[in-house]
Design a protein around this motif. Structure first.
Motif, PDB file in Angstrom:
ATOM      1  N   THR A  86     -54.340  66.264-109.167  1.00  0.00           N
ATOM      2  CA  THR A  86     -54.876  65.051-109.503  1.00  0.00           C
ATOM      3  C   THR A  86     -53.780  64.142-109.789  1.00  0.00           C
ATOM      4  N   LEU A  87     -53.915  62.669-109.385  1.00  0.00           N
ATOM      5  CA  LEU A  87     -52.758  61.935-109.578  1.00  0.00           C
ATOM      6  C   LEU A  87     -52.460  61.389-110.900  1.00  0.00           C
ATOM      7  N   ASN A  88     -51.368  61.456-111.269  1.00  0.00           N
ATOM      8  CA  ASN A  88     -50.932  60.976-112.696  1.00  0.00           C
ATOM      9  C   ASN A  88     -50.896  59.231-112.475  1.00  0.00           C
ATOM     10  N   PRO A  89     -51.824  58.402-113.011  1.00  0.00           N
ATOM     11  CA  PRO A  89     -51.453  57.073-112.609  1.00  0.00           C
ATOM     12  C   PRO A  89     -50.642  56.524-113.197  1.00  0.00           C
ATOM     13  N   LYS A  90     -49.771  56.964-114.237  1.00  0.00           N
ATOM     14  CA  LYS A  90     -48.871  56.266-115.053  1.00  0.00           C
ATOM     15  C   LYS A  90     -47.818  55.962-114.101  1.00  0.00           C
ATOM     16  N   TYR A  91     -47.541  56.324-113.352  1.00  0.00           N
ATOM     17  CA  TYR A  91     -46.183  56.206-112.331  1.00  0.00           C
ATOM     18  C   TYR A  91     -46.528  55.318-111.172  1.00  0.00           C
ATOM     19  N   GLU A  92     -47.488  54.198-111.305  1.00  0.00           N
ATOM     20  CA  GLU A  92     -47.946  53.544-110.178  1.00  0.00           C
ATOM     21  C   GLU A  92     -46.628  52.833-109.407  1.00  0.00           C
ATOM     22  N   LEU A  93     -47.040  52.806-108.295  1.00  0.00           N
ATOM     23  CA  LEU A  93     -46.174  52.099-107.551  1.00  0.00           C
ATOM     24  C   LEU A  93     -46.169  50.748-107.049  1.00  0.00           C
ATOM     25  N   ASP A  94     -45.035  49.993-106.975  1.00  0.00           N
ATOM     26  CA  ASP A  94     -45.094  48.785-106.601  1.00  0.00           C
ATOM     27  C   ASP A  94     -44.954  48.365-105.087  1.00  0.00           C
ATOM     28  N   GLY A 162     -49.366  74.643-113.984  1.00  0.00           N
ATOM     29  CA  GLY A 162     -50.828  73.590-113.238  1.00  0.00           C
ATOM     30  C   GLY A 162     -49.776  72.374-112.697  1.00  0.00           C
ATOM     31  N   LEU A 163     -50.449  71.851-111.580  1.00  0.00           N
ATOM     32  CA  LEU A 163     -49.893  70.826-110.591  1.00  0.00           C
ATOM     33  C   LEU A 163     -50.388  69.388-111.162  1.00  0.00           C
ATOM     34  N   GLU A 164     -49.724  68.203-110.996  1.00  0.00           N
ATOM     35  CA  GLU A 164     -50.280  67.065-110.917  1.00  0.00           C
ATOM     36  C   GLU A 164     -49.601  66.174-109.715  1.00  0.00           C
ATOM     37  N   GLU A 165     -50.112  65.075-109.299  1.00  0.00           N
ATOM     38  CA  GLU A 165     -49.261  64.236-108.363  1.00  0.00           C
ATOM     39  C   GLU A 165     -48.901  62.987-108.768  1.00  0.00           C
ATOM     40  N   VAL A 180     -43.242  58.205-102.032  1.00  0.00           N
ATOM     41  CA  VAL A 180     -43.740  59.584-101.383  1.00  0.00           C
ATOM     42  C   VAL A 180     -44.665  59.878-102.791  1.00  0.00           C
ATOM     43  N   PRO A 181     -45.784  60.657-102.332  1.00  0.00           N
ATOM     44  CA  PRO A 181     -46.774  61.172-103.207  1.00  0.00           C
ATOM     45  C   PRO A 181     -46.418  62.606-103.361  1.00  0.00           C
ATOM     46  N   TRP A 182     -45.748  63.019-104.543  1.00  0.00           N
ATOM     47  CA  TRP A 182     -45.208  64.434-104.598  1.00  0.00           C
ATOM     48  C   TRP A 182     -46.081  65.152-105.495  1.00  0.00           C
ATOM     49  N   THR A 183     -46.488  66.311-105.277  1.00  0.00           N
ATOM     50  CA  THR A 183     -47.285  67.070-105.876  1.00  0.00           C
ATOM     51  C   THR A 183     -46.405  68.255-106.863  1.00  0.00           C
ATOM     52  N   GLY A 184     -46.521  68.492-108.158  1.00  0.00           N
ATOM     53  CA  GLY A 184     -45.629  69.570-108.765  1.00  0.00           C
ATOM     54  C   GLY A 184     -45.691  69.132-110.118  1.00  0.00           C
ATOM     55  N   MET A 237     -34.543  66.872-119.345  1.00  0.00           N
ATOM     56  CA  MET A 237     -36.073  66.754-120.015  1.00  0.00           C
ATOM     57  C   MET A 237     -36.660  65.389-119.869  1.00  0.00           C
ATOM     58  N   ASN A 238     -36.071  64.305-119.169  1.00  0.00           N
ATOM     59  CA  ASN A 238     -36.743  62.940-119.150  1.00  0.00           C
ATOM     60  C   ASN A 238     -38.043  63.028-118.445  1.00  0.00           C
ATOM     61  N   GLU A 239     -39.202  62.386-118.858  1.00  0.00           N
ATOM     62  CA  GLU A 239     -40.401  62.511-118.401  1.00  0.00           C
ATOM     63  C   GLU A 239     -40.396  62.500-116.688  1.00  0.00           C
ATOM     64  N   LEU A 240     -39.420  61.846-116.220  1.00  0.00           N
ATOM     65  CA  LEU A 240     -39.628  61.494-114.867  1.00  0.00           C
ATOM     66  C   LEU A 240     -38.965  62.450-113.996  1.00  0.00           C
ATOM     67  N   ALA A 241     -38.303  63.226-114.606  1.00  0.00           N
ATOM     68  CA  ALA A 241     -37.798  64.380-113.846  1.00  0.00           C
ATOM     69  C   ALA A 241     -38.668  65.395-113.337  1.00  0.00           C
ATOM     70  N   PHE A 242     -38.834  65.744-111.961  1.00  0.00           N
ATOM     71  CA  PHE A 242     -40.231  66.226-111.371  1.00  0.00           C
ATOM     72  C   PHE A 242     -39.742  67.401-110.476  1.00  0.00           C
ATOM     73  N   VAL A 243     -40.506  68.522-110.580  1.00  0.00           N
ATOM     74  CA  VAL A 243     -40.326  69.772-109.810  1.00  0.00           C
ATOM     75  C   VAL A 243     -41.345  69.515-108.644  1.00  0.00           C
ATOM     76  N   ALA A 244     -41.141  69.260-107.390  1.00  0.00           N
ATOM     77  CA  ALA A 244     -42.071  69.121-106.327  1.00  0.00           C
ATOM     78  C   ALA A 244     -42.500  70.500-105.648  1.00  0.00           C
ATOM     79  N   THR A 245     -43.599  70.858-105.678  1.00  0.00           N
ATOM     80  CA  THR A 245     -44.055  71.952-104.716  1.00  0.00           C
ATOM     81  C   THR A 245     -44.897  71.354-103.505  1.00  0.00           C
ATOM     82  N   GLY A 246     -45.236  69.986-103.651  1.00  0.00           N
ATOM     83  CA  GLY A 246     -46.070  69.651-102.465  1.00  0.00           C
ATOM     84  C   GLY A 246     -45.879  68.155-102.505  1.00  0.00           C
TER      85      GLY A 246
END
Ligand code: MTE
Length: 344
Positions: A86-94, A162-165, A180-184, A237-246
């Motif tokens: 599921t897409l996390n809409p918070k980080y919508e792109l410009d 669990g995963l989010e996009e 890029v749409p990352w999943t992780g 630990m910042n909310e933007l730092a992401f682990v991508a698996t997809g």
């Protein structure tokens, strides 16, 4: 480490993670400029610290190779049910998402570059050399200042967290950028999973380096393999730092760092290590791959900063990989509201 040959400054010019050649989807740019018959291409090829695009001769238009298929060999029971997440809409792109074919075909992954291609545009073609790389049954080793250390199965981690996009801007120090749409999952969740000690101030990651299946590791023994990177704990630990698996709703392709990589969107791309096999919890700032090679050019922090040029390239502008648009680069790659407070 005994065999490491740290290049001289003149050699470093040849092996930095970026050449002055940047991705040019020439067909699109030529079309955009209405110059289909060739001639001169005013484009995204910037040199040194030039601020304005330079006029360069049009190279021949080549037919692109077929789309490299996203790799799906990393399997565990139920994995396919997790994609797309599921897409996390918070980080919508410009901006418009980059084409999947561009993200799969245009990569920086030195482990998969033949030595002879290092100074050519072909060094972006990692997808051609990944077929022998085995990213199945992946384990991550955790060491250092944490409660849970040892080897952990990536499948177990993914299923437990669990995963989010998320869609993120992705900015290379070379001045190309993608969307890029990352999943992780958030890196903070992975870190909490290992229960670090309060004394842990930094993390260090180590990427896979197997000479048998990675042509760059085999042929370019002057690099201090394996690729190693690091972050301060509050950055990790910042909310933007992401682990991508997809990406693009599928498991990561090998050339993009399968089966697990970091995505730190407010930093230059080299701070987002691929194919990670080890995480260490430390109480001091670790050395990093590019900083060790060229300490004056690649700082530990390496936040995207349009006002601080790299010695070879200004960072004020970037070329969007989808249509070749040249746009101003934003401080922290546009993520200042999330991270600027980390650097007061
Ligand atoms: N990770 C490893 N292990 N090896 C690399 O060569 N290149 C870095 C980063 N992570 C690299 C790496 C650089 S310079 C960039 S710009 C990004 O990966 C590129 O990610 P992408 O190819 O998925 O766009």
């Amino acid at each position: 480490m005994a065999n490491i040959k740290i290049p001289k400054s003149w050699e470093v010019q040849k092996i930095k993670p970026v050449d002055e050649k940047i991705y040019v989807n020439r067909r699109k740019i030529i079309k955009q400029l209405g110059l289909m018959t060739g001639g001169l291409l005013a484009g995204s090829f910037l040199s040194g610290c030039e601020k304005e695009p330079r006029v360069i001769p049009t190279p021949p238009v080549v037919t692109p190779p077929p789309l490299p298929v996203g790799d799906k060999t990393f399997t565990f029971e139920g994995m396919n049910n997790l994609y797309p997440a599921t897409l996390n809409p918070k980080y919508e792109l410009d901006r418009t998402l980059s084409l999947e074919s561009d993200v799969l075909r245009y990569n920086n992954f030195y482990e998969f570059i033949p030595a002879k291609e290092l100074n050519n545009e072909a060094r972006y073609d990692a997808y051609k050399y990944v077929s022998d790389f085995d990213n199945r049954d992946w384990k991550i080793q955790v060491t250092g200042l944490a409660n849970k250390t040892g080897f952990f199965d990536l499948g177990d981690i993914i299923q437990s967290i669990g995963l989010e996009e998320r869609t993120y801007r992705h900015r290379c120090v070379e001045r190309w950028s993608m969307a890029v749409p990352w999943t992780g999952f958030p890196l903070s969740k992975l870190i909490q999973f290992f229960e670090p000690d309060n004394k842990a101030t930094h993390i260090r990651t180590v990427s896979k380096a197997n000479p048998a299946t990675m042509i760059g590791v085999r042929e370019m023994d002057w690099f201090p393999w394996a690729y190693f990177e690091g972050l301060r704990m509050e950055e990790a630990m910042n909310e933007l730092a992401f682990v991508a698996t997809g990406l693009y709703g599928k498991p990561l392709a090998k050339q993009n760092g399968a089966p697990i990589r970091l995505v730190i969107p407010w930093k230059y791309g080299y701070k987002s290590p691929k194919s990670i096999i080890k995480i260490e919890f430390l109480d001091a700032e670790p050395e990093t791959f590019w900083h060790q090679i060229a300490p004056d050019e690649y700082s530990f922090l390496s936040n995207v900063d349009p006002t601080t040029p790299h010695p070879a390239w200004s960072q004020e502008l970037e070329t969007k990989i989808i249509n070749g648009d040249i746009v101003p680069t934003l401080p922290y790659n546009g993520y200042g509201e999330y991270v600027a407070n980390l650097y007061k």
